[in-house]
Structure formats: C-alpha cells, structure tokens
Design a protein around this motif. Sequence first.
Motif, mmCIF file in Angstrom:
data_model
loop_
_atom_site.group_PDB
_atom_site.id
_atom_site.type_symbol
_atom_site.label_atom_id
_atom_site.label_comp_id
_atom_site.label_asym_id
_atom_site.label_seq_id
_atom_site.Cartn_x
_atom_site.Cartn_y
_atom_site.Cartn_z
ATOM 1 N N ILE A 81 6.324 -31.205 23.165
ATOM 2 C CA ILE A 81 6.821 -31.458 21.810
ATOM 3 C C ILE A 81 8.110 -30.671 21.597
ATOM 4 C CG2 ILE A 81 6.375 -31.209 19.332
ATOM 5 C CD1 ILE A 81 3.407 -31.419 19.877
ATOM 6 N N VAL A 82 9.170 -31.375 21.193
ATOM 7 C CA VAL A 82 10.419 -30.697 20.814
ATOM 8 C C VAL A 82 10.700 -31.030 19.354
ATOM 9 C CG1 VAL A 82 11.461 -30.516 23.101
ATOM 10 C CG2 VAL A 82 11.771 -32.613 21.807
ATOM 11 N N ALA A 83 11.082 -30.018 18.578
ATOM 12 C CA ALA A 83 11.294 -30.206 17.149
ATOM 13 C C ALA A 83 12.586 -29.532 16.726
ATOM 14 C CB ALA A 83 10.120 -29.631 16.355
ATOM 15 N N ARG A 103 5.325 -22.111 13.454
ATOM 16 C CA ARG A 103 4.795 -21.809 14.795
ATOM 17 C C ARG A 103 3.351 -21.313 14.708
ATOM 18 N NH1 ARG A 103 3.618 -17.867 17.880
ATOM 19 N NH2 ARG A 103 4.250 -16.303 16.343
ATOM 20 N N LYS A 104 3.099 -20.406 13.758
ATOM 21 C CA LYS A 104 1.743 -19.843 13.619
ATOM 22 C C LYS A 104 0.736 -20.896 13.168
ATOM 23 C CE LYS A 104 2.274 -16.343 10.873
ATOM 24 N NZ LYS A 104 2.194 -15.057 10.118
ATOM 25 N N ILE A 108 3.953 -25.511 16.864
ATOM 26 C CA ILE A 108 5.197 -26.228 17.164
ATOM 27 C C ILE A 108 6.377 -25.280 16.992
ATOM 28 C CG2 ILE A 108 6.743 -28.081 16.393
ATOM 29 C CD1 ILE A 108 4.218 -29.663 15.611
ATOM 30 N N GLU A 109 7.226 -25.211 18.014
ATOM 31 C CA GLU A 109 8.438 -24.384 17.983
ATOM 32 C C GLU A 109 9.558 -25.198 17.340
ATOM 33 O OE1 GLU A 109 8.697 -21.260 18.914
ATOM 34 O OE2 GLU A 109 6.842 -20.939 20.054
ATOM 35 N N LEU A 110 9.887 -24.870 16.100
ATOM 36 C CA LEU A 110 10.931 -25.573 15.362
ATOM 37 C C LEU A 110 12.254 -24.855 15.587
ATOM 38 C CD1 LEU A 110 11.754 -27.754 13.284
ATOM 39 C CD2 LEU A 110 11.038 -26.165 11.476
ATOM 40 N N ARG A 111 13.242 -25.588 16.093
ATOM 41 C CA ARG A 111 14.538 -24.987 16.393
ATOM 42 C C ARG A 111 15.557 -25.454 15.363
ATOM 43 N NH1 ARG A 111 18.996 -25.861 19.958
ATOM 44 N NH2 ARG A 111 18.256 -27.938 20.507
ATOM 45 N N CYS A 112 16.293 -24.510 14.792
ATOM 46 C CA CYS A 112 17.359 -24.844 13.843
ATOM 47 C C CYS A 112 18.613 -25.179 14.643
ATOM 48 C CB CYS A 112 17.620 -23.664 12.904
ATOM 49 S SG CYS A 112 18.897 -23.994 11.671
ATOM 50 N N ILE A 113 19.101 -26.423 14.516
ATOM 51 C CA ILE A 113 20.274 -26.811 15.292
ATOM 52 C C ILE A 113 21.522 -26.850 14.403
ATOM 53 C CG2 ILE A 113 18.915 -28.084 16.999
ATOM 54 C CD1 ILE A 113 19.787 -30.690 15.654
#
Length: 315
Positions: A81-83, A103-104, A108-113
């Motif tokens: 899963i990429v977010a 995440r907790k 899911i590791e949410l990345r700010c782009i």
Amino acid sequence: MTSDMERTACIDVGTNTALLLVADLDPQSGRIVPVEHRQTIVRLGQKVDEGKVIRREALDRLIGCLSSYRELCNSLGVRNIVAAGTSALRDASNRNEIIEEVRKSTGIELRCISGQEEAELTFFGAVAGLPDVPEPFTVIDIGGGSTEVIMGTASEVSRSVSMDIGSVRLTERFFTALPPSPSEFEAAREEINRQLTASLPPFFAARHEVFGVAGTLTTIAQVSMGELHFVAEKVQGFRLEYDQVHRLLEKLRTMALPEITALGIPEGRADVITMGTLILHQFMRLLGVGTVTVSIQGLRFGMAQKELQRLRSQN
C-alpha cells in the motif's frame, strides 16, 4: 493474477476526497491492470485554509476511511500500500501528528508530497495506457485545495505549476451561501484570474491537447452528459467543450444546494462544484482551450506507474 504480478494499492488523500486504486502491476509487460476503484469524501481540508490545522473531526473521518480501505485491501490480497497526501496535508502545521495518527490507527504510511511531485505523478497518470497521445499535451487537476497545470510529452514534464486555487479552499474563502451573491462570485473570479494570469502563459504551446483529471472534471463531465450517476466507462475519454462548461457555470451560479444535488452531484461535492466549475471555465477561457478530454486516471495511476518502475528495476 499471474505469479510475477504484484497487487498494489495506491491511495490519494486530497483536500476533499480520498481515492483508492487497487491494481495488478505487471513488470514484464509494463501494464497496470485495475482491480478496484473507491472514492470517499473525507473533507480533510475543512477550514485548513483559515487555520492551517487539520481538525480532529476531519482526522477521524480520514482514519475511518483508511481503515475501511485497509480491510478491503486485505480481502483482495494486496501486498503493498502506498499513500500520498496533497494540498491539505502540505498546508497543515500539524501534518506530522496527522501522519503519525494515521500510521498508528491504520498501519498505513501516509507521505506528504510536494506540489511539484503531485503535478508530475498526475501528469503521467492521466495518460497511462492511452495510445497515441498527441504531443505536447497539458493536464489540469482541479483539487480541493490546489490546481495543478502540467505540460510535456509522454516521456518528460517540461513545465508545471501548482496554484492555491481549489474548490474547497476558495468556496470557504469567498462564498457564504449557495447560490453566491454576484459580488462573491466576482471576487472569486478575480482571484482565480489573478493566479491563472500569472501562471498560464508558458502553457499556450500545448493548449490544443488538454486532459482533465480528478473529481471536479469527472463530475462536470457526468452532469454535461445528463447522467444522474457516475459511470467510469462513460466519463473516461469524454470530450468536454468550453460551451458546455459555460452553460453549466451559468446554471450553477444561480442554484441552491438542493438544486445542485438534484443534478446527481453527491453530497460533499455539491457544495464546492460551483467553484470548481468556475476554475475550469476561467482556465479554458484564459488559455483559449476549446475542449478538455476527461480522464478518470490521475495521481493514483502515477503512483502505480512509479511502483511499476521500481518493480521493473528490481527484476
């Protein structure tokens, strides 16, 4: 799914909507094979333009949405899963706490782009898998918090801009009710024109081949076709004419919320579609764009392509 394919989920957490694409990525053929699409109106960017903070109730909506996406991914056998979070997350001073809470709560590791990375991924995603796209071409992505305009070819981006004109941001800033007063509508148009006029001149070179992605564009296409419900197969590739956008804007600017939802526009989109249509209208008018080809693809497909490239480099 063949053994060398990897089932991947790509999640685009925007200002208004959280979008999910589950796809099988085939490193041998380079194909992205969609398995499942989902979209949920989360309104993560509620009042972010005003206070630069993501509120607890918005975070709770996001966690609820992502938890259900996680369950769906598990049931479909997703391995990766990429977010990515976009404008609302970028603007929020508490973005790190939001990312940690997600995440907790969901794993899911949410990345700010960045706006630039969002633009590039959206650009390549919009035309992924489409044959014989004329070059150069432009992609416009009208989001809840920002609008990206990107120009280039199938192999490279030559110019991109990310502007703080989104349907949620400007609705909250300029409209006190629907329909907006003539003075509110004019003030919004002036702000849109100000930002577009400063940013659009380099894009004249590719104004004859324009693709539009994201919920504002797909909703405008749906309504322009006279459909009360979104049907992906009908919307994909629909050629939206300037005159259709103009007629819809003239109608929307006089309509109250119940009248807008009666057109088949879902709750959570209906209250910001007038502004989204105004942004598209001014983009087409100022750049001299006669037709926009609507694509249901976008950032998620760009993320899938990036994952596909990673898989191919490992083989």
